[in-house]
Scaffold this active site. Structure first.
Site, short mmCIF file in Angstrom:
data_model
loop_
_atom_site.label_atom_id
_atom_site.label_comp_id
_atom_site.label_asym_id
_atom_site.label_seq_id
_atom_site.Cartn_x
_atom_site.Cartn_y
_atom_site.Cartn_z
N ASP A 100 40.77 70.52 31.31
CA ASP A 100 39.42 70.13 30.94
C ASP A 100 39.50 69.33 29.64
OD1 ASP A 100 36.66 69.87 30.91
OD2 ASP A 100 36.32 71.93 31.52
N TYR A 101 38.37 68.80 29.22
CA TYR A 101 38.32 67.86 28.11
C TYR A 101 38.90 68.47 26.83
CZ TYR A 101 36.17 64.08 25.32
OH TYR A 101 35.94 63.01 24.50
#
Length: 712
Positions: A272-273
Site C-alpha cells: 500500500d501507499y
C-alpha cells in the site's frame, strides 16, 4: 513450444540482460507528478527505474480531487518506456477505480446490499471498459476487508461483516474487471486488498493495530481472498496495519506462508501507499534500507511510491541482506503479469466510443437494488402520484457526496440531485422544497426528509466516532416532525449509522447509501413504486455506537449475554440494550412475505456420505400474501450446535433472489454439502465433524424458521 514456455524463456532472456538497478526499477511504482516534475519522471522511465505508475497523487486520493486523466501523457510515458528504456519493458498504469470511473456506481458496501452479484459483475465489466479507455491497466479493487465497525471510514469500500458475501463480491468484481481475457481491450487487472486484517483496526481507527486469532483469520478474514485468487486475481496489495503485532508488509508468515503457500496465490504483491517506508514507524525497521530488506524478503514485490526499493535495494543486495534470487523472483512475477495483460504487444491506449448512457442505466439499476427499505409503517410508501410532497433537508440538493468516496473520475455536473429527481416525478404544484423546513406548509400530504453524509466523512483516513445524523439534520427532523405529517427519510449515507433516536421519527426509511451518479433517480423511482425495494443489509445497524463491534456471526457464551439474538438484554450493558436496531440481512418490500416450515429430504447423513458428495436438500415455501409484487432475498443460515471449538450462532451459507407476484407462492430449495457444514480449525485445516446442525431459512439472520439435521 507452448505459450507458457515461450513466455518464461522471454522473461529469462530479459532478466539476464538487466542490471540490478533496472531490476529494482521494475519493483518500483511512482505516482503521477505535478507538471513541473514531469521531465524528471520521464528521465527515470528512460533509465529503466520505474516499473509502474500510480495514476494519482497522495495517500488519500479517494477524497482528493485528481483531475481528468490525460491519455496523451500516459501514452508518451509508455512510448519512452517501450522505445527508449534499456529493455523496452512497458509500464503498468494503476488507478483507484473502486466503484466506477466516469460512471459512478454505488459504493461497494451498497453493492453488497443488492445481493445481485451477476449485476455487480456486469457493472464492473462496464467500469473496466471506461477505465481501460483512459489508459488504466490495473484497478486497486476489490477491497476485501471484512469489517464489523462502521466507525472505520473504509467500511464503505468493502462488503460488510460476512465472509460468504465477501467471497461472492470478490468473485464478481475480479471476473467483472478482468473479463474473459486480460489482454482483451476493455479488461483491467484486479487487485485484492488489503491483505490482511485491515478492517479489524481497533476502535475503527484507520491504520491501527488489529488482533485476530488464527481461527478467526481462516474462517472470517481469508475466504474472500481465497475466492479472489480462484477467480484469477493476479495482484494483491499488502495492508498498512500490523496484525497481532506483526506489520503485514514485513511479514513473511502472512505474505508468503499464508498468501502464497496456503492460498496458492502466484501473482505479485504491491505494498500500500508508502507502507514499506512506514515500517520504520511500525518499529521494526530503523531506516529505509532495513525496511526494504524486510518487505522484499517477506514477499512485497512492488514498492508503492516511497522509492525505498530503488534507493536502497542495491545496497541491501551488496550487503547480503537480500539475495539476487529474491529480486529476480519478484521481477519475474511482475513481468508475467505484464505479459498476461498484453502490454508487450499492445502497450498504448487507443480511444474508442463508450456507451455511457447504457452504463448510467446499469448504475441506476444497481443503485435501486442496493437501496434498503428499513421502515414502512402504515404503508406510507410507495407514494401516491397525486400526493403533495414537502421536501426538506440539504441532502436534497447535494451532488458530489452522492458519489461517495473513491470516485476520482465521476462528473458531478452530470449527477442529478434528489430534488431534480423528484421534480421528474411530480408537477410543480405538488412538490415544494424548503431546505430548512421553515415555511410551515400545511397542505402537504407527506414530508420527505433528505439526509446526506458528506463524502469526506468516509473513506481512507476518515474514521469518525459519532456515527449518527448531524446536529443540523436532527434540527430539521424535529422541525419536520411538528408539522404532524407522515415523515419519509431518504438516507444518502456511506456507512451504517446508529439508529436509536433517529429511526423513531420516521414513518418510512429508505437507505439509499452513497449510491453513485444515478442514485437520486433510483431513490425517486423507489419512493413512487416505479421499481421495487429489494436491498438487504450486508452489515448490522447498531442502536448506539457504544455497542460496537456488533455483528451477527458471533459465538455463544457461557452466560446468557448474547444480546444480538435476544439473550438477557440487560446482561451486556445495564443502561442499554445491545441488540441490533436492524440486523444483518434485513430489508423490507412493499408487500408481505410469509415463509412456510423448513423441510429437509432426510434427517441425517454420515460424515463419510457427505465427504463422498451427498447433500442435504432443504426447502421452504415462500408466499407473497400482500397486495403488491415483491422481490425477496431468501437467506439460509446454519448453526453447528456442538463442535470442538465454538461455532457462530448463525452463518450465511446461501441465498436465492426470487420475484413473487402478489398472491404467488414458490418453493425454494437449497443443497448443503461438505463446504457448507465444515470449518477451518486454528491450523487452517478444513474440518468436518459429526453432530447436529440447525438450518435456518428466512428473511434475515434473526429468523427462527429452522430444521435440524445430523451428521453421524
Amino acid at each position: 513450444m507452448d505459450m507458457k514456455k515461450k513466455s518464461e524463456d522471454f522473461i529469462d532472456q530479459v532478466l539476464s540482460e538487466m542490471t540490478l538497478r533496472e531490476k529494482f526499477g521494475q519493483l518500483t511504482q511512482l505516482e503521477t507528478v505535478r507538471a513541473e516534475q514531469e521531465e524528471e519522471l520521464k528521465e527515470k522511465v528512460r533509465r529503466g527505474e520505474v516499473g509502474s505508475i500510480l495514476m494519482s497523487v497522495g495517500a488519500t486520493a479517494g477524497n482528493t480531487p485528481q483531475g481528468d486523466i490525460n491519455t496523451d501523457f500516459y501514452n508518451e510515458l509508455q512510448k519512452i518506456a517501450v522505445e527508449e528504456s534499456p529493455h523496452g519493458i512497458p509500464l503498468l498504469f494503476g488507478r483507484d477505480v473502486i466503484h466506477g470511473h466516469r460512471t459512478v456506481y454505488p459504493i461497494p458496501l451498497a453493492m453488497a446490499a443488492s445481493f445481485d452479484f451477476d449485476l455487480i459483475r456486469n457493472c464492473y465489466r462496464e467500469i473496466a471498459e471506461e477505465a481501460a479507455n483512459d489508459s488504466v491497466h490495473w484497478s486497486f479493487a476489490p477491497m476485501l476487508d471484512l469489517s464489523r465497525d462502521p466507525r472505520w471510514g473504509r467500511i464503505i469500500e468493502g462488503y460488510g461483516e460476512d465472509p460468504f458475501v465477501g467471497s461472492q463480491m470478490a468473485k464478481a468484481v475480479v471476473e467483472g474487471l478482468q473479463g474473459n481475457a486480460l489482454d482483451e481491450v476493455g479488461s483491467v487487472l484486479a487487485c485484492a486488498k488489503h491483505f490482511v486484517g485491515y478492517g479489524a483496526a481497533e476502535g475503527g481507527r484507520d491504520y491501527c493495530h488489529a488482533e485476530i486469532s488464527d481461527y478467526g483469520l481462516y474462517n472470517y478474514y481469508l475466504p474472500a481472498f481465497r475466492e479472489a485468487i480462484r477467480a484469477g486475481a493476479l495482484t494483491v496489495m499488502s495492508s498498512f496495519n500490523d496484525l497481532n503485532g506483526e506489520p503485514i508488509s514485513a511479514s513473511r508468515y502472512y505474505l508468503t506462508e499464508i498468501l502464497r503457500d496456503y492460498l496458492g496465490f502466484n501473482g505479485f504483491v504491491v505494498s500500500d501507499y508508502a507502507a514499506v517506508h512506514q515500517l520504520i514507524r511500525n518499529g521494526v525497521a530503523k531506516d529505509d534500507r532495513e525496511a526494504t530488506e524486510l518487505a522484499l524478503n517477506a514477499g512485497v514485490d512492488m514498492d508503492m511510491w516511497d522509492s525505498c526499493y530503488i534507493n536502497e535495494g542495491e545496497r541491501a543486495v551488496r550487503e547480503g541482506r537480500i539475495s539476487v534470487e529474491t529480486v529476480d523472483r519478484a521481477v519475474k512475477k511482475i513481468l508475467r503479469v505484464k505479459l498476461a495483460k498484453g502490454l508487450f504487444t499492445s502497450p498504448y491506449c487507443e480511444k474508442k466510443p463508450i456507451d455511457y448512457a447504457s452504463h448510467r442505466e446499469s448504475a441506476k439499476a444497481l443503485a435501486a437494488k442496493s437501496a434498503v427499505l428499513l421502515k414502512n409503517e402504515g404503508d406510507v410508501l410507495p407514494l401516491n402520484r397525486s400526493a403533495k410532497v414537502l421536501l426538506v433537508g440539504e441532502g436534497a440538493t447535494e451532488r458530489r457526496s452522492l458519489h461517495g468516496s473513491w470516485a476520482l473520475d465521476g462528473k458531478v455536473d452530470e449527477t442529478p440531485n434528489f430534488y431534480e429527481a423528484m421534480q421528474e416525478k411530480l408537477p410543480i404544484n405538488q412538490l415544494h422544497y424548503d431546505k430548512n423546513c421553515e415555511s410551515n406548509i400545511t397542505d402537504a400530504d407527506v414530508v420527505v426528509v433528505a439526509l446526506c453524509e458528506d463524502h469526506y466523512s468516509s473513506g481512507e483516513n476518515a474514521s469518525i466516532s459519532h456515527i449518527s445524523i448531524t446536529d443540523y439534520e436532527k434540527f430539521i427532523l424535529k422541525r419536520a416532525k411538528v408539522l404532524g405529517k407522515k415523515l419519509v427519510g431518504v438516507f444518502f449515507y456511506g456507512r451504517p449509522i446508529a439508529m436509536q433516536g433517529v429511526a423513531e421519527y420516521f414513518d418510512a426509511i429508505l437507505y439509499a447509501w452513497h449510491g453513485g451518479c444515478e442514485v437520486a433517480r433510483a431513490a425517486a423511482d423507489l419512493l413512487f413504486g416505479d421499481c421495487l425495494p429489494c436491498g438487504r443489509l450486508p452489515v448490522t445497524f447498531p442502536r448506539r455506537a457504544t455497542h460496537l463491534p456488533l455483528y451477527y456471526n458471533c459465538y455463544s457464551s457461557g452466560h446468557e449475554v448474547n444480546s444480538y439474538y435476544g439473550e438477557c438484554l440487560p446482561g451486556c450493558y445495564r443502561d442499554s440494550h445491545a441488540s441490533p436496531y436492524y440486523p444483518f440481512g434485513y430489508g423490507l418490500s412493499y408487500s408481505s412475505i410469509r415463509y412456510g416450515s423448513v423441510l429437509c429430504d432426510r434427517a441425517e447423513l454420515s460424515v463419510s456420505e457427505i465427504q463422498a458428495g451427498k447433500r442435504f436438500c432443504v426447502s421452504v415455501e415462500v408466499e407473497n400474501v400482500g397486495m403488491r409484487d415483491a422481490e425477496e432475498t431468501v437467506q439460509l443460515y446454519i448453526c453447528d450446535k456442538v463442535a470442538k471449538i465454538s461455532r457462530p450462532l448463525r452463518e450465511l451459507k446461501s441465498f436465492r433472489k426470487i420475484f413473487l407476484k402478489k398472491g404467488e407462492a414458490v418453493a425454494v430449495s437449497f443443497e448443503l454439502g461438505i463446504n457448507d457444514l465444515g470449518y477451518y480449525n486454528k491450523k487452517g485445516e478444513f474440518t468436518l465433524e459429526a453432530g447436529d446442525f440447525d438450518v435456518f431459512i428466512g428473511e434475515n439472520c434473526l429468523t427462527k424458521n429452522k430444521v435440524t439435521v445430523s451428521l453421524k
